[in-house]
Motif scaffolding. Structure first.
Motif, mmCIF file in Angstrom:
data_model
loop_
_atom_site.group_PDB
_atom_site.id
_atom_site.type_symbol
_atom_site.label_atom_id
_atom_site.label_comp_id
_atom_site.label_asym_id
_atom_site.label_seq_id
_atom_site.Cartn_x
_atom_site.Cartn_y
_atom_site.Cartn_z
ATOM 1 N N ASP A 62 25.457 105.167 92.876
ATOM 2 C CA ASP A 62 24.413 105.258 91.845
ATOM 3 C C ASP A 62 23.777 106.644 91.856
ATOM 4 O O ASP A 62 22.551 106.779 91.793
ATOM 5 N N ILE A 95 23.243 100.952 89.966
ATOM 6 C CA ILE A 95 24.105 101.336 88.845
ATOM 7 C C ILE A 95 23.698 100.512 87.633
ATOM 8 O O ILE A 95 23.805 99.280 87.650
ATOM 9 N N HIS A 98 25.945 97.517 85.527
ATOM 10 C CA HIS A 98 27.103 97.525 86.437
ATOM 11 C C HIS A 98 28.176 96.513 86.042
ATOM 12 O O HIS A 98 29.353 96.709 86.338
ATOM 13 N N LYS A 101 30.333 98.280 83.443
ATOM 14 C CA LYS A 101 31.050 99.400 84.063
ATOM 15 C C LYS A 101 32.146 98.895 85.009
ATOM 16 O O LYS A 101 33.232 99.472 85.082
ATOM 17 N N PRO A 115 32.003 95.192 93.697
ATOM 18 C CA PRO A 115 30.628 95.694 93.707
ATOM 19 C C PRO A 115 29.988 95.468 95.073
ATOM 20 O O PRO A 115 30.242 94.457 95.735
ATOM 21 N N ARG A 231 21.312 93.908 91.070
ATOM 22 C CA ARG A 231 21.636 95.335 91.184
ATOM 23 C C ARG A 231 22.712 95.551 92.243
ATOM 24 O O ARG A 231 22.767 94.825 93.239
#
Length: 414
Positions: A62, A95, A98, A101, A115, A231
C-alpha cells in the motif's frame, strides 16, 4: 576416409606418448570444467530456489513508488502561495479497492495471488512479552503463493481455517515462549485491542529470525485486532515463471498504481554477486582447457618439425597449402574430440561422486547434499570450449606447415 584424415591419424598413432599426454590434458580439462561448473551452477540454482520459494515472486504494497502530488500543486502549479505545517488527515492505511485490484491481478495468466494484512502485535505468555509480525491470511489462497504449508512441522493451514482464534507460529518463537500445540497466548495490538489466540500450527523454515518473529492468523481476525476492517496492505504473488516477475510487476504497477516489487528487483545486489561469481568460475575452468591445449600445440608442432621433409614431398606431388593445413587441423580436431568424449565420461563420474557427498553445515540439524546441475547445456559448453582450444592450438602449427617451400627443403635434403 580422405587422404588428409588418413595421414593425420597416422601421425598421431606414430607418436603414442605425446598423443596420450594431449588426450589426457583435454580429458582432465573437460572433466574439471564439468565438475566445477555443475557444482557452481547447482549451488546458484539451489540458492535462487530457496530465495524464490521462501519469498513472494512479487509483492504489491500500500505504498507508491513516487510521492503523490498534493492537490493544491496539481490545481495551481504556478501558485505563489505555499502552505506549510498542514497536518494530514488520519486515515486507515491499506490498498484502496483491494477486491477489484485483486480481481485484476488474478485475471493475469500464469500467476496466483493472495491478500495479506501485515501488522505488529505483542504476544504475552506466562509473564513474557515479545513483539512479533502478525500476518492476516486466507489459508486457501496462501497455499498457492507460499511454501509455509510445507514448512509446518505441527498442524496445518486447514486447522487455522477451521479455528477463528487460531495462530500459527515459528519453532523459534515456540521454544522461546515454551509453547506447544494447543497453547493459548494473548496478542495485543498497538491500539490496545487484546485477543486470546490458540496455537494450531508450528513451522520451521531454517531462518531463525523468521521463525522467531513471524506469525499467521485469519485475515478477518487480524483486521479486527488492528482496527482495519475490510483492509489489506499486501498482495503476494507467485508466478509459474519466476523470471517473468519483473515484467509482470511493471504491468501491475502501471495498472493499479501501487508499488509492485519483484524478487529480482529486491535481490539486485545478490544477483550481481552471482553474475560476478559465474564470470570468475568460467574464466578459471576455461583457463584449464587453454593450458591443456598447449599439449596439443606442442604435439602438433613437434610432428610438423619431424615431418618437414614429408610435407615438402607432398607439396611437390601436388598438395596445396590448404591441404597441408587441413591435415594438421584434422589432428587437432581428432585430439579435441577424443579428449572431450573421455572428459565427458570422467566429468560425469566426478559429478555423480560430488552428488553423493554429505555435509552438515554449522548449526544445522539435517545433513545436506552438494547441489549438482545436470543440464545438457553445460556438456555442450565444455565440449565447445575444448574443441575451440584444440583447433586454436592446431592452427598455428598447421599454418607453419602450409608455408613450407618444397624446393628449399628438397635442396637441403640433397
Amino acid at each position: 576416409m580422405t587422404i588428409q584424415l588418413t595421414i593425420a591419424i597416422t601421425h598421431l598413432v606414430s607418436r603414442k606418448r605425446p598423443t596420450l599426454v594431449s588426450l589426457t590434458g583435454i580429458a582432465l580439462g573437460v572433466a574439471f570444467f564439468l565438475a566445477v561448473s555443475s557444482l557452481m551452477r547447482g549451488s546458484e540454482r539451489d540458492f535462487i530456489k530457496r530465495l524464490v520459494d521462501n519469498s513472494p515472486h512479487i509483492t504489491v504494497s500500500d505504498e507508491y513508488r513516487n510521492p503523490q502530488p498534493q492537490p493544491a500543486s496539481v490545481l495551481w502549479p504556478d501558485g505563489a502561495v505555499e502552505l506549510r505545517r498542514v497536518k494530514p488527515l488520519t486515515e486507515v492505511r491499506g490498498i484502496r479497492g483491494h477486491i477489484q485490484k485483486l480481481a485484476f491481478i488474478e485475471s493475469l495468466p500464469e500467476l496466483r495471488a493472495a491478500p495479506v494484512l501485515v501488522g505488529s502485535v505483542v504476544l504475552t505468555f506466562a509473564g513474557r512479552s515479545e513483539g512479533v509480525t502478525l500476518s492476516g491470511i486466507i489459508p486457501a489462497k496462501m497455499k498457492g503463493v507460499s511454501t509455509i504449508e510445507e514448512k509446518l512441522i505441527h498442524g496445518s493451514l486447514d486447522a487455522l481455517a477451521a479455528n477463528p482464534n487460531g495462530i500459527v507460529i515459528g519453532e523459534g518463537l515456540a521454544k522461546k515462549f515454551g509453547l506447544a500445540m494447543g497453547s493459548v497466548v494473548n496478542a495485543a495490538s498497538p491500539g490496545g485491542e487484546v485477543r486470546t489466540l490458540k496455537v494450531v500450527g508450528i513451522f520451521r523454515t531454517g531462518n531463525s529470525n523468521y521463525d522467531e518473529t513471524q506469525t499467521f492468523a485469519l485475515l478477518k481476525r487480524v483486521q479486527g485486532m488492528l482496527d482495519r476492517p475490510n483492509r489489506v496492505n499486501r498482495f503476494i504473488l507467485q508466478l509459474d515463471d519466476p523470471y517473468a516477475a519483473r515484467d509482470v510487476a511493471s504491468v501491475i504497477e502501471g495498472q493499479i498504481g501501487y508499488k509492485a516489487v519483484s524478487w529480482l528487483e529486491a535481490s539486485q545486489d545478490l544477483m550481481s554477486v552471482l553474475l560476478v561469481r559465474n564470470l570468475i568460475m568460467y574464466s578459471v575452468v576455461a583457463a584449464i582447457l587453454v593450458v591443456a591445449a598447449f599439449g596439443i600445440y606442442n604435439t602438433i608442432s613437434t610432428i610438423v618439425m619431424e615431418k618437414i621433409h614429408d610435407i615438402a614431398i607432398l607439396k611437390s606431388m601436388g598438395f596445396h597449402a590448404r591441404d597441408i593445413r587441413q591435415i594438421f587441423l584434422t589432428e587437432g580436431v581428432v585430439l579435441g574430440l577424443l579428449g572431450s568424449l573421455l572428459g565427458a565420461g570422467l566429468g560425469l563420474g566426478l559429478m555423480t561422486l560430488l552428488a553423493h557427498v554429505e555435509l552438515k553445515p554449522p548449526g544445522a540439524t539435517d545433513l545436506v547434499f552438494l547441489p549438482i546441475y545436470w543440464g545438457y547445456d553445460q556438456f555442450l559448453l565444455a565440449l565447445s570450449f575444448a574443441m575451440a582450444s584444440a583447433v586454436g592450438a592446431a592452427y598455428f602449427p598447421s599454418r607453419k606447415a602450409g608455408r613450407v617451400h618444397p624446393v628449399a627443403i628438397l635442396r637441403g635434403m640433397g
